[in-house]
Design an enzyme around this catalytic site. Structure first.
Site, PDB file in Angstrom:
ATOM      1  N   ASN A  13     -21.008 -78.187  12.826  1.00  0.00           N
ATOM      2  CA  ASN A  13     -21.231 -78.562  14.226  1.00  0.00           C
ATOM      3  C   ASN A  13     -20.180 -77.814  15.033  1.00  0.00           C
ATOM      4  O   ASN A  13     -19.014 -78.190  15.034  1.00  0.00           O
ATOM      5  CB  ASN A  13     -21.086 -80.078  14.383  1.00  0.00           C
ATOM      6  N   TRP A  14     -20.628 -76.746  15.666  1.00  0.00           N
ATOM      7  CA  TRP A  14     -19.675 -75.917  16.416  1.00  0.00           C
ATOM      8  C   TRP A  14     -19.185 -76.618  17.680  1.00  0.00           C
ATOM      9  O   TRP A  14     -18.221 -76.170  18.294  1.00  0.00           O
ATOM     10  CB  TRP A  14     -20.323 -74.573  16.794  1.00  0.00           C
ATOM     11  N   GLU A 172     -20.340 -90.579  10.308  1.00  0.00           N
ATOM     12  CA  GLU A 172     -19.136 -89.961  10.861  1.00  0.00           C
ATOM     13  C   GLU A 172     -18.247 -91.036  11.474  1.00  0.00           C
ATOM     14  O   GLU A 172     -18.420 -91.391  12.656  1.00  0.00           O
ATOM     15  CB  GLU A 172     -19.511 -88.950  11.957  1.00  0.00           C
ATOM     16  N   GLY A 178     -11.946 -84.984  13.996  1.00  0.00           N
ATOM     17  CA  GLY A 178     -10.980 -84.158  14.700  1.00  0.00           C
ATOM     18  C   GLY A 178      -9.554 -84.665  14.610  1.00  0.00           C
ATOM     19  O   GLY A 178      -8.671 -84.192  15.320  1.00  0.00           O
ATOM     20  N   SER A 218     -13.284 -84.583   9.565  1.00  0.00           N
ATOM     21  CA  SER A 218     -12.182 -83.836   8.935  1.00  0.00           C
ATOM     22  C   SER A 218     -12.506 -83.362   7.518  1.00  0.00           C
ATOM     23  O   SER A 218     -11.646 -83.376   6.639  1.00  0.00           O
ATOM     24  CB  SER A 218     -10.881 -84.663   8.964  1.00  0.00           C
ATOM     25  N   GLY A 239     -16.961 -80.200  11.679  1.00  0.00           N
ATOM     26  CA  GLY A 239     -16.609 -79.673  12.986  1.00  0.00           C
ATOM     27  C   GLY A 239     -15.668 -78.489  12.857  1.00  0.00           C
ATOM     28  O   GLY A 239     -16.067 -77.363  12.567  1.00  0.00           O
ATOM     29  N   GLY A 240     -14.374 -78.743  13.049  1.00  0.00           N
ATOM     30  CA  GLY A 240     -13.376 -77.675  13.127  1.00  0.00           C
ATOM     31  C   GLY A 240     -13.441 -76.668  11.987  1.00  0.00           C
ATOM     32  O   GLY A 240     -13.333 -75.455  12.207  1.00  0.00           O
TER      33      GLY A 240
HETATM   34  P1  13P Z   1     -14.196 -82.485  12.462  1.00  0.00           P
HETATM   35  O1  13P Z   1     -14.709 -81.894  11.155  1.00  0.00           O
HETATM   36  O2  13P Z   1     -13.560 -81.479  13.352  1.00  0.00           O
HETATM   37  O3  13P Z   1     -13.383 -83.713  12.209  1.00  0.00           O
HETATM   38  O4  13P Z   1     -15.498 -82.977  13.272  1.00  0.00           O
HETATM   39  C1  13P Z   1     -16.437 -83.746  12.613  1.00  0.00           C
HETATM   40  C2  13P Z   1     -17.632 -83.839  13.468  1.00  0.00           C
HETATM   41  O5  13P Z   1     -17.615 -84.436  14.523  1.00  0.00           O
HETATM   42  C3  13P Z   1     -18.848 -83.140  13.027  1.00  0.00           C
HETATM   43  O6  13P Z   1     -19.937 -83.486  13.813  1.00  0.00           O
END
Ligand code: 13P
Length: 258
Positions: A13-14, A172, A178, A218, A239-240
Site C-alpha cells: 500500500n503505497w 491491520e 507506521g 509494520s 505500507g512503508g
Molecule cells: P506500515 O507497513 O507502514 O506500518 O503500514 C501498514 C499499512 O497501513 C498498510 O495498509
C-alpha cells in the site's frame, strides 16, 4: 485437515507516496527482480494516477497485480473528484483496498459506507481487500475481537457466500501501522483465527478455509517470515516497507515453502 490452498498475497500500500515517475521506476524494479513465488500474488496498491502506468509495466508479470486504494460507492455521475469502479476496471486494476483505517479516520468512512463500496467493487468483478482492525485503547481494554467482529458484521456479512468467497480480509491493528511496533506473530495468529472462526459461523468451514486473511502493520523483511509462517496468516498488507524494491521483494519471498 483441509487441503485448500489459500491465495497468498504480499500487497503493498503505497499510500500517498511516490510521484508518478518514482512510482513507475519502483514498479519496473519489482518486475525486473522477477521473484515469482509459487503462485503467490504480489499486489501493488498505488495512487489513482499511477494505475495505468503501472498496469502497463506489470503487464507481462503474471504474479504482479494492481490495486487501487479506494473507490466511490456510486456508479457514476456528478461526484466531482471521485473515481468509479468502472474507471478502475478500465485501467486494469484487479483489487481495491477498502476501509483502510486512515480512510476511516480522515474521511469518516463508516461500516455502512464500506458495505456499499464492497458491493460496488464486487459488482464490477474486482476483489476488495477489506481492512479491519482496532485502535490501541480497544486492544488495551481487551475488546479487539468483538470490535473487529462488528466491523465484519456491519460491512461484509450481508454478502452471499458466493460473494464473500471472493474477498480478501486485511487485519491491520491501528497501533501497529507506521509505528514500527508489529503485532507479535501470536497476536496476529490469534486474531486471524478468530476472524476465520467468525467467517465459519456465518458461511461455513469451506468458505472460511478458503478466505485469504492478510496481516498489516509494520511488516518488514525481518519479521515477514515469522508472520507469514502462522497458520492463519496468508500474507501481508505492507505500507512503508513496500516503497523499496529490494525490501518488498524480500517480503514477497517470505512465504513458507510448501
Ligand atoms: P506500515 O507497513 O507502514 O506500518 O503500514 C501498514 C499499512 O497501513 C498498510 O495498509
Amino acid at each position: 485437515m483441509s487441503t485448500i490452498k489459500r491465495q497468498q498475497i504480499a500487497a503493498g500500500n503505497w499510500k500517498m507516496n511516490m510521484n508518478y515517475n518514482d512510482g513507475l521506476a519502483l514498479a519496473q524494479a519489482l518486475v525486473d527482480q522477477n521473484p515469482a513465488n509459487n503462485g503467490a500474488h504480489m499486489v501493488l496498491g498505488v495512487p489513482f494516477i499511477h494505475l495505468k502506468g503501472v498496469a502497463d509495466i506489470i503487464a507481462g508479470a503474471d504474479h504482479i497485480h494492481l490495486a487501487a486504494q479506494n473507490c466511490s460507492e456510486h456508479e457514476k455521475g456528478a461526484y466531482t473528484g471521485q473515481i468509479s469502479v468502472d474507471m478502475l476496471n478500465s485501467v486494469g486494476a484487479d483489487y481495491v483496498i477498502l476501509g483502510h483505517s486512515e480512510r476511516r479516520e480522515y474521511n469518516a468512512e463508516s461500516n455502512a459506507l464500506l458495505a456499499s463500496k464492497t458491493d460496488r467493487v464486487l459488482a464490477a468483478g474486482l476483489i476488495p481487500i477489506f481492512c479491519c482492525g482496532e485502535a490501541l485503547n480497544i486492544r488495551e481494554a481487551g475488546t479487539q475481537n468483538a470490535f473487529v467482529a462488528n466491523q465484519l458484521q456491519e460491512s461484509l456479512f450481508h454478502l452471499s457466500a458466493e460473494d464473500f468467497g471472493k474477498i480478501v480480509i486485511a487485519y491491520e491493528p491501528i497501533w501497529a501501522i507506521g509505528t514500527g511496533v508489529t503485532a507479535s506473530p501470536a497476536q496476529a495468529q490469534e486474531m486471524h483465527a478468530s476472524i476465520r472462526a467468525l467467517i465459519a459461523d456465518q458461511y461455513g468451514d469451506e468458505v472460511a478455509e478458503a478466505t485469504t486473511i492478510l496481516y498489516g502493520g509494520s511488516v518488514k523483511p525481518a519479521n515477514a517470515v515469522e508472520l507469514f509462517g502462522q497458520p492463519d496468516v496468508d500474507g501481508g498488507l505492507v505500507g512503508g516497507a513496500s516503497l523499496k524494491a529490494d525490501g518488498f521483494t524480500a517480503i514477497y519471498n517470505a512465504f513458507p515453502a510448501e
